[in-house]
Design a protein around this motif. Structure first.
Motif, PDB file in Angstrom:
ATOM      1  N   GLU A 178     -51.631  15.120  28.079  1.00 31.98           N
ATOM      2  CA  GLU A 178     -52.475  15.814  27.907  1.00 31.98           C
ATOM      3  C   GLU A 178     -53.940  16.050  26.903  1.00 31.98           C
ATOM      4  O   GLU A 178     -53.652  14.938  26.819  1.00 31.98           O
ATOM      5  CB  GLU A 178     -50.991  16.244  26.517  1.00 31.98           C
ATOM      6  CG  GLU A 178     -51.421  16.469  25.603  1.00 31.98           C
ATOM      7  CD  GLU A 178     -50.354  16.449  24.246  1.00 31.98           C
ATOM      8  OE1 GLU A 178     -51.063  16.837  22.957  1.00 31.98           O
ATOM      9  OE2 GLU A 178     -48.848  16.672  24.558  1.00 31.98           O
ATOM     10  N   GLN A 208     -54.040  20.519  26.197  1.00 35.30           N
ATOM     11  CA  GLN A 208     -53.279  21.046  27.365  1.00 35.30           C
ATOM     12  C   GLN A 208     -52.187  20.112  27.956  1.00 35.30           C
ATOM     13  O   GLN A 208     -52.800  19.172  28.188  1.00 35.30           O
ATOM     14  CB  GLN A 208     -53.916  21.880  28.119  1.00 35.30           C
ATOM     15  CG  GLN A 208     -52.983  23.168  29.347  1.00 35.30           C
ATOM     16  CD  GLN A 208     -54.292  23.556  29.750  1.00 35.30           C
ATOM     17  OE1 GLN A 208     -55.380  24.027  29.437  1.00 35.30           O
ATOM     18  NE2 GLN A 208     -54.074  24.601  30.680  1.00 35.30           N
ATOM     19  N   ASP A 255     -52.124  23.175  35.135  1.00 32.81           N
ATOM     20  CA  ASP A 255     -51.383  23.541  33.999  1.00 32.81           C
ATOM     21  C   ASP A 255     -50.096  23.296  34.390  1.00 32.81           C
ATOM     22  O   ASP A 255     -49.258  24.180  34.673  1.00 32.81           O
ATOM     23  CB  ASP A 255     -50.875  25.235  33.400  1.00 32.81           C
ATOM     24  CG  ASP A 255     -50.723  25.346  31.678  1.00 32.81           C
ATOM     25  OD1 ASP A 255     -50.911  25.065  30.991  1.00 32.81           O
ATOM     26  OD2 ASP A 255     -49.689  25.451  31.827  1.00 32.81           O
TER      27      ASP A 255
END
Length: 146
Positions: free
Chosen positions: A14, A77, A100
């Motif tokens: 993260e 993200q 992602d």
């Protein structure tokens, strides 16, 4: 994903606040850190991390790196870094795909090449040490691989 690889591994990250710049995107130099984390996890899977390399009398500097930035990663993200061992006999070469974690969208691709250097002599090795090759080959026989 590379066409041919021997082993692979994935990690999740993260994006922390201290990795972003004033535009709220990951500063380009931090991608290298993410690839290093993935590569260390792969080396641990093989059972031949940097401490073991050193115990066998070798350092493994990066001698070549290629990076392709496709899209920026952003603060908080969730990312997935896939690392693929593409060469292990003449050098330690890895390819990386950073995506992602939720959508799977590719954000970055890279590759690194590391060469073994004998610590005592300081000489670059044109072939990887037998202990490294044996560790990879043992992992290939015991782990779930492509």
């Amino acid at each position: 994903m590379p066409r041919k690889f021997y082993l692979s591994h994935s990690i999740d990250i993260e994006v922390p606040f201290f990795d972003v710049d004033p535009m709220n995107i990951v500063w380009h130099g931090h991608y290298v850190k993410y690839f290093e984390l993935a590569r260390c996890a792969l080396l641990d899977k093989i059972g031949y991390g940097y401490t073991v390399m050193h115990q066998h009398g070798y350092t493994w500097p990066i001698v070549k790196m290629q990076c392709k930035y496709i899209r920026p990663a952003r603060f908080e993200q969730r990312l997935r870094v896939d690392v693929f061992l593409t060469e292990y006999e003449s050098c330690l070469q890895c390819d990386y795909v950073l995506c992602d974690a939720v959508s799977g969208e590719v954000l970055h691709r890279a590759s690194t090449t590391q060469a073994a250097v004998h610590i005592a002599s300081g000489e670059l090795q044109w072939q990887t040490p037998a202990s490294w090759r044996q560790a990879v080959e043992a992992c290939l026989q015991t782990k779930e691989n492509p």
